[in-house]
Design a protein around this motif. Structure first.
Motif, PDB file in Angstrom:
ATOM      1  N   ASP A   1       0.801  -1.231   0.000  1.00  8.64           N
ATOM      2  CA  ASP A   1       0.000   0.000   0.000  1.00  8.64           C
ATOM      3  C   ASP A   1       0.834   1.281   0.000  1.00  8.64           C
ATOM      4  O   ASP A   1       0.317   2.362  -0.238  1.00  8.64           O
ATOM      5  CB  ASP A   1      -0.904   0.034   1.252  1.00  8.64           C
ATOM      6  CG  ASP A   1      -2.000  -1.010   1.153  1.00  8.64           C
ATOM      7  OD1 ASP A   1      -2.478  -1.250   0.029  1.00  8.64           O
ATOM      8  OD2 ASP A   1      -2.338  -1.598   2.192  1.00  8.64           O
TER       9      ASP A   1
ATOM     10  N   THR B   1       1.414   4.692  -2.832  1.00  7.43           N
ATOM     11  CA  THR B   1       0.693   5.973  -2.968  1.00  7.43           C
ATOM     12  C   THR B   1       1.390   7.084  -2.191  1.00  7.43           C
ATOM     13  O   THR B   1       1.174   8.262  -2.455  1.00  7.43           O
ATOM     14  CB  THR B   1      -0.771   5.855  -2.481  1.00  7.43           C
ATOM     15  OG1 THR B   1      -0.755   5.336  -1.155  1.00  7.43           O
ATOM     16  CG2 THR B   1      -1.588   4.955  -3.377  1.00  7.43           C
TER      17      THR B   1
ATOM     18  N   GLY C   1      -3.007   3.481  -9.555  1.00  9.00           N
ATOM     19  CA  GLY C   1      -3.497   3.634  -8.189  1.00  9.00           C
ATOM     20  C   GLY C   1      -3.131   4.964  -7.569  1.00  9.00           C
ATOM     21  O   GLY C   1      -3.580   5.284  -6.468  1.00  9.00           O
ATOM     22  N   SER C   2      -2.308   5.755  -8.269  1.00  4.05           N
ATOM     23  CA  SER C   2      -1.889   7.046  -7.717  1.00  4.05           C
ATOM     24  C   SER C   2      -2.598   8.193  -8.428  1.00  4.05           C
ATOM     25  O   SER C   2      -2.368   8.426  -9.621  1.00  4.05           O
ATOM     26  CB  SER C   2      -0.367   7.201  -7.869  1.00  4.05           C
ATOM     27  OG  SER C   2      -0.013   8.572  -7.765  1.00  4.05           O
TER      28      SER C   2
ATOM     29  N   ASP D   1      -6.525   0.403  -8.014  1.00  5.45           N
ATOM     30  CA  ASP D   1      -5.445  -0.444  -7.528  1.00  5.45           C
ATOM     31  C   ASP D   1      -5.586  -1.796  -8.233  1.00  5.45           C
ATOM     32  O   ASP D   1      -6.689  -2.315  -8.386  1.00  5.45           O
ATOM     33  CB  ASP D   1      -5.574  -0.608  -6.002  1.00  5.45           C
ATOM     34  CG  ASP D   1      -4.373  -1.316  -5.400  1.00  5.45           C
ATOM     35  OD1 ASP D   1      -3.584  -0.657  -4.714  1.00  5.45           O
ATOM     36  OD2 ASP D   1      -4.230  -2.548  -5.611  1.00  5.45           O
ATOM     37  N   TRP D   2      -4.438  -2.375  -8.643  1.00  9.26           N
ATOM     38  CA  TRP D   2      -4.493  -3.636  -9.408  1.00  9.26           C
ATOM     39  C   TRP D   2      -5.211  -4.737  -8.651  1.00  9.26           C
ATOM     40  O   TRP D   2      -5.832  -5.600  -9.252  1.00  9.26           O
ATOM     41  CB  TRP D   2      -3.066  -4.144  -9.704  1.00  9.26           C
ATOM     42  CG  TRP D   2      -2.202  -3.143 -10.370  1.00  9.26           C
ATOM     43  CD1 TRP D   2      -2.584  -2.247 -11.330  1.00  9.26           C
ATOM     44  CD2 TRP D   2      -0.802  -2.936 -10.150  1.00  9.26           C
ATOM     45  NE1 TRP D   2      -1.507  -1.493 -11.715  1.00  9.26           N
ATOM     46  CE2 TRP D   2      -0.403  -1.890 -11.000  1.00  9.26           C
ATOM     47  CE3 TRP D   2       0.141  -3.535  -9.315  1.00  9.26           C
ATOM     48  CZ2 TRP D   2       0.914  -1.439 -11.054  1.00  9.26           C
ATOM     49  CZ3 TRP D   2       1.446  -3.082  -9.355  1.00  9.26           C
ATOM     50  CH2 TRP D   2       1.829  -2.041 -10.210  1.00  9.26           C
TER      51      TRP D   2
ATOM     52  N   ASP E   1      -0.443 -10.622  -2.940  1.00  4.88           N
ATOM     53  CA  ASP E   1      -0.786  -9.458  -3.770  1.00  4.88           C
ATOM     54  C   ASP E   1      -0.377  -9.677  -5.232  1.00  4.88           C
ATOM     55  O   ASP E   1      -1.063  -9.247  -6.151  1.00  4.88           O
ATOM     56  CB  ASP E   1      -0.103  -8.191  -3.232  1.00  4.88           C
ATOM     57  CG  ASP E   1      -0.722  -7.723  -1.922  1.00  4.88           C
ATOM     58  OD1 ASP E   1      -1.887  -8.076  -1.660  1.00  4.88           O
ATOM     59  OD2 ASP E   1      -0.027  -7.015  -1.164  1.00  4.88           O
TER      60      ASP E   1
ATOM     61  N   THR F   1      -3.061  -9.773  -8.191  1.00  6.53           N
ATOM     62  CA  THR F   1      -2.932  -8.844  -9.316  1.00  6.53           C
ATOM     63  C   THR F   1      -2.917  -9.596 -10.649  1.00  6.53           C
ATOM     64  O   THR F   1      -3.631  -9.231 -11.592  1.00  6.53           O
ATOM     65  CB  THR F   1      -1.639  -8.009  -9.150  1.00  6.53           C
ATOM     66  OG1 THR F   1      -1.799  -7.163  -8.019  1.00  6.53           O
ATOM     67  CG2 THR F   1      -1.340  -7.171 -10.379  1.00  6.53           C
TER      68      THR F   1
END
Ligand code: SAM
Length: 283
Positions: free
Chosen positions: A39, A42, A108-109, A134-135, A164, A168
């Motif tokens: 996480d 970001t 995601g940013s 977010d993926w 994760d 993804t």
């Protein structure tokens, strides 16, 4: 006046100063080496770093070094629709739009997407279709199926747990049409891990102006320092992915054929490439 990527290749780099997004500074806390968290990206792509990212990757140099590698890979498979899952500041999205691909630009940013949107306008007057996603929850936030998904610029490395990474890849797999293709690139961490931190190598972008240098390497963390001509420094904490590990994960998630290229060449091994590119076919 707008510029195309072709203009950039001819040397018209221009200035994006008026489009700068000024937000908070990078935050790594008291012990940056303990920041090993999916996480956290970001909080890394923020403020001055986003503004400088285009200097770091230098669109003109990148255009020249990549040539038509990705475009050729996509055209050879009859691709028409592409999801750029790691849009960043928009280099590949703009390139794909110029080449006539129907492109959706996800990241995601929000800061990266804001920069990508203004770059799209500046370089060719393109209105990017941006989606903040977010993926790990891609199918929730991005709709439709795509002929291709690209995740480029050493982005997959931001995932810190195997869970994760698998999630993804499964989300990417599900968003591809039955004969779709996924393209992921990564830094050659095998060489960094195997030759050790003592032989650390400085990677130069944008001529000799911007350097990317390993600041700390262990099996679970590759922390890189980026130094700009004004001496400002930024960091990224990444997971050092081994090439064969990524290939195995892709296979296990269901991709049937995976070709891995080194620095855009089909054969590698004689000289160590800095990057690997995995091209994975769903069927
Ligand atoms: N593809 C662009 C390029 O090549 O210039 C950007 C690369 S940048 C190294 C990595 C990008 O991946 C950042 O824009 C970051 O916000 C995005 N990213 C990292 N982890 C993500 C995640 N879990 N979901 C969505 N985007 C993510």
């Amino acid at each position: 006046m707008t510029k195309s990527v072709d203009d950039l290749a001819r040397g018209d780099q221009g200035s994006n100063d008026q489009d700068s997004v000024h937000l908070e500074e990078q935050a790594f806390g008291d012990n940056p080496l303990e920041v090993r968290d999916t996480d956290h990206y970001t909080q890394e792509y923020v403020g001055g770093f986003v503004d400088k990212w285009d200097d770091l990757i230098d669109w003109k140099a990148r255009y020249e070094s990549e040539g038509t590698f990705f475009i050729d890979q996509l055209r050879a498979r009859g691709v028409k629709t592409v999801l750029d899952a790691a849009t960043g500041t928009g280099f590949h999205s703009v390139r794909l739009l110029e080449e006539g691909f129907e492109t959706v630009s996800a990241d995601g940013s929000p800061q990266m997407l804001a920069k990508a949107f203004s770059n799209g306008l500046e370089y060719g007057g393109h209105i990017l279709r941006v989606v903040n996603a977010d993926w790990r929850w891609l199918n929730r936030d991005v709709h439709g199926e795509y002929d291709a998904i690209i995740c480029l610029g050493n982005s997959f490395t931001h995932l810190f747990s195997e869970r994760d990474r698998r999630k993804t890849l499964a989300e990417f797999y599900a968003m591809l049409k039955h004969d779709g293709v996924l393209i992921i690139d990564q830094r050659n961490y095998d060489s960094i891990l195997d030759t050790g931190f003592s032989s650390k190598h400085t990677y130069y972008y944008a001529g000799e102006d911007v350097s990317a240098e390993p600041d700390h390497i262990d099996d679970g963390l590759a922390r890189f320092k980026y130094t700009f001509p004004d001496k400002s420094e930024f960091f990224l904490n990444m997971y050092p992915l081994r090439k064969d590990y990524v290939r195995r994960l892709m296979r296990e998630v269901g991709f049937q054929r995976i070709d891995t290229y080194g620095d855009f060449q089909e054969t590698y091994g004689d000289t160590e490439p800095d990057f690997f590119i995995h091209v994975a076919e769903k069927n």
